[in-house]
Motif scaffolding. Structure first.
Motif, PDB file in Angstrom:
ATOM      1  N   ASP A 193     -38.439 164.377 -13.225  1.00  0.00           N
ATOM      2  CA  ASP A 193     -37.946 164.825 -11.931  1.00  0.00           C
ATOM      3  C   ASP A 193     -38.203 163.684 -10.967  1.00  0.00           C
ATOM      4  O   ASP A 193     -39.331 163.490 -10.514  1.00  0.00           O
ATOM      5  CB  ASP A 193     -38.689 166.093 -11.484  1.00  0.00           C
ATOM      6  CG  ASP A 193     -38.169 166.632 -10.149  1.00  0.00           C
ATOM      7  OD1 ASP A 193     -37.214 166.049  -9.610  1.00  0.00           O
ATOM      8  OD2 ASP A 193     -38.737 167.620  -9.639  1.00  0.00           O
TER       9      ASP A 193
ATOM     10  N   LYS B 225     -38.383 164.249 -20.159  1.00  0.00           N
ATOM     11  CA  LYS B 225     -37.620 164.657 -18.979  1.00  0.00           C
ATOM     12  C   LYS B 225     -38.397 164.279 -17.715  1.00  0.00           C
ATOM     13  O   LYS B 225     -39.637 164.353 -17.688  1.00  0.00           O
ATOM     14  CB  LYS B 225     -37.370 166.176 -19.004  1.00  0.00           C
ATOM     15  CG  LYS B 225     -36.699 166.691 -20.286  1.00  0.00           C
ATOM     16  CD  LYS B 225     -35.323 166.123 -20.477  1.00  0.00           C
ATOM     17  CE  LYS B 225     -34.609 166.746 -21.674  1.00  0.00           C
ATOM     18  NZ  LYS B 225     -35.223 166.424 -22.972  1.00  0.00           N
TER      19      LYS B 225
ATOM     20  N   CYS C  45     -29.627 160.674 -25.574  1.00  0.00           N
ATOM     21  CA  CYS C  45     -30.848 161.404 -25.173  1.00  0.00           C
ATOM     22  C   CYS C  45     -31.409 162.109 -26.414  1.00  0.00           C
ATOM     23  O   CYS C  45     -31.947 161.464 -27.283  1.00  0.00           O
ATOM     24  CB  CYS C  45     -30.541 162.365 -24.024  1.00  0.00           C
ATOM     25  SG  CYS C  45     -30.426 161.549 -22.412  1.00  0.00           S
ATOM     26  N   ASP C  46     -31.266 163.431 -26.509  1.00  0.00           N
ATOM     27  CA  ASP C  46     -31.796 164.171 -27.660  1.00  0.00           C
ATOM     28  C   ASP C  46     -30.869 163.971 -28.860  1.00  0.00           C
ATOM     29  O   ASP C  46     -29.655 164.182 -28.745  1.00  0.00           O
ATOM     30  CB  ASP C  46     -31.880 165.663 -27.351  1.00  0.00           C
ATOM     31  CG  ASP C  46     -32.782 165.970 -26.170  1.00  0.00           C
ATOM     32  OD1 ASP C  46     -33.511 165.063 -25.726  1.00  0.00           O
ATOM     33  OD2 ASP C  46     -32.751 167.116 -25.678  1.00  0.00           O
TER      34      ASP C  46
ATOM     35  N   GLY D 171     -33.270 157.308 -17.928  1.00  0.00           N
ATOM     36  CA  GLY D 171     -32.258 158.234 -18.414  1.00  0.00           C
ATOM     37  C   GLY D 171     -31.950 157.981 -19.874  1.00  0.00           C
ATOM     38  O   GLY D 171     -32.755 157.384 -20.601  1.00  0.00           O
ATOM     39  N   CYS D 172     -30.786 158.431 -20.324  1.00  0.00           N
ATOM     40  CA  CYS D 172     -30.369 158.164 -21.703  1.00  0.00           C
ATOM     41  C   CYS D 172     -30.259 156.659 -21.902  1.00  0.00           C
ATOM     42  O   CYS D 172     -29.981 155.917 -20.963  1.00  0.00           O
ATOM     43  CB  CYS D 172     -29.032 158.827 -21.979  1.00  0.00           C
ATOM     44  SG  CYS D 172     -29.046 160.639 -21.815  1.00  0.00           S
TER      45      CYS D 172
ATOM     46  N   THR E 112     -36.602 164.402 -29.279  1.00  0.00           N
ATOM     47  CA  THR E 112     -36.377 165.104 -28.014  1.00  0.00           C
ATOM     48  C   THR E 112     -36.849 164.194 -26.897  1.00  0.00           C
ATOM     49  O   THR E 112     -38.032 163.837 -26.820  1.00  0.00           O
ATOM     50  CB  THR E 112     -37.150 166.431 -27.970  1.00  0.00           C
ATOM     51  OG1 THR E 112     -36.747 167.241 -29.083  1.00  0.00           O
ATOM     52  CG2 THR E 112     -36.857 167.185 -26.679  1.00  0.00           C
TER      53      THR E 112
ATOM     54  N   THR F   6     -41.867 165.469 -16.298  1.00  0.00           N
ATOM     55  CA  THR F   6     -41.983 166.926 -16.347  1.00  0.00           C
ATOM     56  C   THR F   6     -42.208 167.438 -17.762  1.00  0.00           C
ATOM     57  O   THR F   6     -42.894 168.432 -17.964  1.00  0.00           O
ATOM     58  CB  THR F   6     -40.729 167.595 -15.759  1.00  0.00           C
ATOM     59  OG1 THR F   6     -39.561 167.128 -16.466  1.00  0.00           O
ATOM     60  CG2 THR F   6     -40.578 167.244 -14.277  1.00  0.00           C
ATOM     61  N   THR F   7     -41.628 166.752 -18.757  1.00  0.00           N
ATOM     62  CA  THR F   7     -41.804 167.127 -20.160  1.00  0.00           C
ATOM     63  C   THR F   7     -41.872 165.858 -20.990  1.00  0.00           C
ATOM     64  O   THR F   7     -40.965 165.026 -20.903  1.00  0.00           O
ATOM     65  CB  THR F   7     -40.638 167.998 -20.669  1.00  0.00           C
ATOM     66  OG1 THR F   7     -40.442 169.103 -19.802  1.00  0.00           O
ATOM     67  CG2 THR F   7     -40.925 168.506 -22.078  1.00  0.00           C
TER      68      THR F   7
END
Length: 251
Positions: free
Chosen positions: A187, A185, A103-104, A228-229, A182, A192-193
């Motif tokens: 939901d 994200k 992920c990040d 996801g990742c 980064t 969301t981000t």
């Protein structure tokens, strides 16, 4: 004596004592005032960071010996060529990706484009790319004195964000990317981000925490779809681009 009267009398008797114990801010010593804003926990863990080396908490993806951390996106082992502490694209074998998902991350990688063949220019001048989460590409291209569309040159967020400057070294020299990614994200299916990326090319900041607009698209607008990742990919664009010293830190 009722409880209310007893409580009031107690407060009257102790108030002077409390007032006497209080120390006005201006009466504190400077070190006492400074201590009020000191935070002692959590204590960051120690990480060894040797000069021109790999941080002790890094995941080494390629150390010059083998491609055991990678696989072909077509299935099976990664088929690129490993020689002289570097891995070089084997044209026609397809992209390779990490076996592990991320992920990040903070990613370090070095890459080199060979001298261009006669007439090779623009996007054909030794092209490749690094894809975060198999979706978001930072372009790899010989952009030394090589005009092309700026949102497709080296260190661009491909077809999205133009680098602040062109820090590309001449072909045949090793280039360095240090990238902080980064991940977006979600939901459920809702974004969301958005994702963000900072790119340092040969020690120069060329992408400064820019927003990723969505997946990398050659044709059409970028878009987000929940995920996801996922692995990191390196691109086979039919050019002999080489890579070395690839490691990352999960953030």
């Amino acid at each position: 004596m009722n409880k209310s009267l007893k409580w009031a009398l107690g407060m009257a008797l102790t108030a002077p004592t409390l007032a006497a114990c209080a120390t006005p801010q201006e009466e504190l010593e400077p070190w006492q005032q400074a201590a009020k804003t000191e935070v002692w926990e959590p204590v960051p863990k120690a990480v060894e960071a040797p000069v021109k080396g790999v941080p002790s908490d890094a995941v080494v993806l390629f150390d010059g010996t083998d491609l055991s951390a990678w696989e072909s996106i077509n299935g099976g082992p990664a088929a690129w060529t490993v020689s002289d502490d570097a891995v070089t694209v084997k044209p026609g074998t397809g992209n390779i990706r990490t076996k592990q998902s991320f992920c990040d991350v903070q990613l370090h990688m070095e890459w080199r484009a060979p001298a261009p063949e006669d007439g090779m220019e623009g996007q054909q001048r030794n092209n490749s790319g690094v894809f975060f989460q198999e979706r978001y590409e930072i372009q790899v291209l010989d952009s030394y004195q090589n005009p092309t569309y700026p949102n497709g040159q080296a260190a661009s967020v491909y077809k999205q964000t133009i680098p602040l400057v062109n820090a590309t070294r001449p072909p045949g020299q090793w280039q360095e990317y240090d990238i902080v990614f980064t991940a977006p994200k979600f939901d459920g299916e809702t974004l969301t981000t958005p994702g963000y990326v900072t790119v340092i090319h040969n020690g120069v900041v060329v992408q400064n925490h820019v927003e990723i607009q969505g997946t990398t698209e050659w044709i059409g607008a970028p878009k987000y779809k929940a995920h996801g990742c996922a692995p990191i990919q390196l691109q086979d664009h039919d050019n002999l681009v080489s890579f070395r010293n690839i490691w990352l830190r999960e953030l």
